[in-house]
Design a protein around this motif. Structure first.
Motif, PDB file in Angstrom:
ATOM      1  N   GLY A   1      -2.296   3.654  -2.736  1.00  0.00           N
ATOM      2  CA  GLY A   1      -1.628   4.306  -1.620  1.00  0.00           C
ATOM      3  C   GLY A   1      -0.974   5.630  -1.943  1.00  0.00           C
ATOM      4  O   GLY A   1       0.237   5.790  -1.783  1.00  0.00           O
ATOM      5  N   LEU A   2      -1.748   6.612  -2.403  1.00  0.00           N
ATOM      6  CA  LEU A   2      -1.176   7.907  -2.751  1.00  0.00           C
ATOM      7  C   LEU A   2      -0.632   8.650  -1.538  1.00  0.00           C
ATOM      8  O   LEU A   2       0.316   9.415  -1.645  1.00  0.00           O
ATOM      9  CB  LEU A   2      -2.232   8.765  -3.462  1.00  0.00           C
ATOM     10  N   GLY A   3      -1.238   8.450  -0.376  1.00  0.00           N
ATOM     11  CA  GLY A   3      -0.731   9.078   0.831  1.00  0.00           C
ATOM     12  C   GLY A   3      -1.259  10.471   1.104  1.00  0.00           C
ATOM     13  O   GLY A   3      -0.810  11.130   2.044  1.00  0.00           O
ATOM     14  N   ASP A   4      -2.217  10.942   0.273  1.00  0.00           N
ATOM     15  CA  ASP A   4      -2.787  12.265   0.543  1.00  0.00           C
ATOM     16  C   ASP A   4      -3.756  12.225   1.716  1.00  0.00           C
ATOM     17  O   ASP A   4      -4.036  13.262   2.330  1.00  0.00           O
ATOM     18  CB  ASP A   4      -3.471  12.830  -0.702  1.00  0.00           C
ATOM     19  N   PHE A   5      -4.291  11.040   2.042  1.00  0.00           N
ATOM     20  CA  PHE A   5      -5.111  10.858   3.230  1.00  0.00           C
ATOM     21  C   PHE A   5      -4.552   9.668   4.003  1.00  0.00           C
ATOM     22  O   PHE A   5      -4.473   8.560   3.478  1.00  0.00           O
ATOM     23  CB  PHE A   5      -6.579  10.595   2.868  1.00  0.00           C
ATOM     24  N   VAL A   6      -4.157   9.914   5.240  1.00  0.00           N
ATOM     25  CA  VAL A   6      -3.604   8.873   6.103  1.00  0.00           C
ATOM     26  C   VAL A   6      -4.307   8.969   7.451  1.00  0.00           C
ATOM     27  O   VAL A   6      -4.366  10.050   8.044  1.00  0.00           O
ATOM     28  CB  VAL A   6      -2.082   9.035   6.291  1.00  0.00           C
TER      29      VAL A   6
ATOM     30  N   VAL B   1       0.849  -1.192   0.000  1.00  0.00           N
ATOM     31  CA  VAL B   1       0.000   0.000   0.000  1.00  0.00           C
ATOM     32  C   VAL B   1       0.881   1.237   0.000  1.00  0.00           C
ATOM     33  O   VAL B   1       0.721   2.139  -0.818  1.00  0.00           O
ATOM     34  CB  VAL B   1      -0.956  -0.002   1.206  1.00  0.00           C
ATOM     35  N   GLY B   2       1.809   1.321   0.955  1.00  0.00           N
ATOM     36  CA  GLY B   2       2.850   2.348   0.969  1.00  0.00           C
ATOM     37  C   GLY B   2       2.361   3.770   0.834  1.00  0.00           C
ATOM     38  O   GLY B   2       2.494   4.374  -0.229  1.00  0.00           O
ATOM     39  N   TYR B   3       1.803   4.337   1.914  1.00  0.00           N
ATOM     40  CA  TYR B   3       1.308   5.714   1.864  1.00  0.00           C
ATOM     41  C   TYR B   3       2.424   6.734   1.682  1.00  0.00           C
ATOM     42  O   TYR B   3       2.219   7.794   1.102  1.00  0.00           O
ATOM     43  CB  TYR B   3       0.530   6.041   3.143  1.00  0.00           C
ATOM     44  N   GLY B   4       3.612   6.451   2.209  1.00  0.00           N
ATOM     45  CA  GLY B   4       4.734   7.360   2.036  1.00  0.00           C
ATOM     46  C   GLY B   4       4.763   8.524   2.999  1.00  0.00           C
ATOM     47  O   GLY B   4       5.624   9.394   2.896  1.00  0.00           O
ATOM     48  N   HIS B   5       3.817   8.561   3.970  1.00  0.00           N
ATOM     49  CA  HIS B   5       3.814   9.668   4.935  1.00  0.00           C
ATOM     50  C   HIS B   5       4.937   9.513   5.955  1.00  0.00           C
ATOM     51  O   HIS B   5       5.416  10.490   6.504  1.00  0.00           O
ATOM     52  CB  HIS B   5       2.470   9.719   5.656  1.00  0.00           C
TER      53      HIS B   5
ATOM     54  N   CYS C   1     -10.525   4.595   1.206  1.00  0.00           N
ATOM     55  CA  CYS C   1     -10.751   3.153   1.199  1.00  0.00           C
ATOM     56  C   CYS C   1     -10.424   2.558  -0.169  1.00  0.00           C
ATOM     57  O   CYS C   1      -9.764   1.513  -0.262  1.00  0.00           O
ATOM     58  CB  CYS C   1     -12.200   2.840   1.572  1.00  0.00           C
ATOM     59  N   PHE C   2     -10.858   3.229  -1.209  1.00  0.00           N
ATOM     60  CA  PHE C   2     -10.606   2.718  -2.559  1.00  0.00           C
ATOM     61  C   PHE C   2      -9.117   2.726  -2.880  1.00  0.00           C
ATOM     62  O   PHE C   2      -8.565   1.730  -3.378  1.00  0.00           O
ATOM     63  CB  PHE C   2     -11.373   3.558  -3.579  1.00  0.00           C
ATOM     64  N   ILE C   3      -8.451   3.838  -2.620  1.00  0.00           N
ATOM     65  CA  ILE C   3      -7.020   3.962  -2.912  1.00  0.00           C
ATOM     66  C   ILE C   3      -6.221   2.947  -2.107  1.00  0.00           C
ATOM     67  O   ILE C   3      -5.233   2.385  -2.593  1.00  0.00           O
ATOM     68  CB  ILE C   3      -6.541   5.395  -2.612  1.00  0.00           C
ATOM     69  N   SER C   4      -6.643   2.673  -0.882  1.00  0.00           N
ATOM     70  CA  SER C   4      -5.908   1.745  -0.022  1.00  0.00           C
ATOM     71  C   SER C   4      -6.110   0.302  -0.460  1.00  0.00           C
ATOM     72  O   SER C   4      -5.140  -0.450  -0.610  1.00  0.00           O
ATOM     73  CB  SER C   4      -6.354   1.911   1.429  1.00  0.00           C
TER      74      SER C   4
END
Length: 311
Positions: free
Chosen positions: A214-219, A105-109, A206-209
């Protein structure tokens, strides 16, 4: 001891080993990265105090300060006292980071600060990503019969539907339940807990995750003063793992549906594994139980198809 019971024990052992692997990674990441984070915070606070004590602010000092602030913010360390979390590398946060890494998933935050952390991340992901895929595959394989073959068989027997109609009805019902249970309801929960998230933001998260984008704009759980932050992080981690497993189940069911309706043959795509493959667990099978016929090349005319579900 029956083969089925033995395979269940092996699957349970794999799941426990996977949890232990996540905990081990969290402890190592926390031990490596937390001191580096504390050093960065200390240096940033010292630079802030020095900056505030300057009688005259010049352009060079301002550029140095902003450069340090932006670099620290890249790694999740903020100079703002009311926006800084105690640490990004406590056990719950490190566990969440390890989970997002091995599930891709890797949000990157949050990212490793030290060279040792980066090197360990490579080794950890190299083992953890295929390990995660193995555990997900084994779990989904166990769920195929009670959640796919079983319901389709019930539709055929009780409703008198043909196998094609039954498979379509089952897939639509599964899709509706998945959207409600893993997108709509979690989005309502997230929009309630995260005060700055709208329902659309939460559904988008939820969809991105669950698509492992995992764009990481919402964590989640990044708001200062978050109540029960550790429990919240672990709950999201469980949601991600179960959600990925369900998404994998939906994909496997759709592939079966495509085989039934001849879509894979039409587009000249490889057909899905046959039903006999799903009956034999990928873990826990005794090699001595294999018959000589099991190692012979498969005859296409003798393969069991998805249409052979008991009515």
């Amino acid at each position: 001891m029956s083969t089925s019971f033995r395979s269940c024990l092996v699957l349970g052992g794999f799941i426990l080993a996977y949890i232990a692997y996540l905990l081990l990674g969290a402890l190592v990441f926390s031990a490596i990265e937390r001191p580096v984070e504390e050093t960065m915070k200390s240096d940033l606070n010292s630079l802030k105090e020095e900056f505030l004590n300057l009688s005259c602010i010049n352009a060079t000092a301002l550029e140095i300060f902003l450069e340090k602030v932006l670099q620290a913010n890249k790694y999740g360390v903020s100079v703002l006292e009311n926006a800084s979390l105690p640490t990004n590398w406590d056990l719950a946060s490190a566990l969440f980071f390890a989970n997002t890494m091995v599930t891709t998933v890797g949000y990157g935050h949050t990212t490793p600060l030290s060279d040792a952390g980066k090197a360990f991340s490579i080794v950890y992901a190299l083992i953890g990503v295929p390990f995660t895929m193995l555990v997900l595959t084994a779990c989904v394989q166990r769920l195929m019969h009670p959640l796919t073959y079983g319901p389709i068989s019930v539709c055929q027997r009780r409703a008198g539907l043909q196998h094609r109609s039954a498979s379509v009805l089952h897939f639509i019902m599964m899709l509706v339940l998945v959207v409600l249970g893993f997108f709509v309801v979690p989005a309502l929960v997230f929009s309630t807990i995260e005060e700055t998230w709208s329902f659309l933001d939460s559904f988008y998260f939820c969809f991105i995750s669950l698509c492992t984008i995992g764009l990481g704009d919402f964590v989640p759980a990044e708001k200062p003063g978050q109540r029960l932050r550790a429990l919240y992080k672990i709950s999201v981690m469980v949601y991600l793992f179960v959600g990925l497993m369900v998404m994998f189940l939906v994909l496997r069911t759709f592939h079966k549906l495509a085989d039934v309706h001849g879509w894979t043959a039409f587009f000249q795509l490889p057909s899905y594994e046959e039903e006999d493959d799903d009956k034999e667990p990928i873990m826990g099978q005794d090699p001595d139980d294999e018959s000589p016929e099991a190692v012979k090349p498969l005859d296409p005319s003798s393969q069991v198809s998805y249409n052979s579900i008991n009515r």
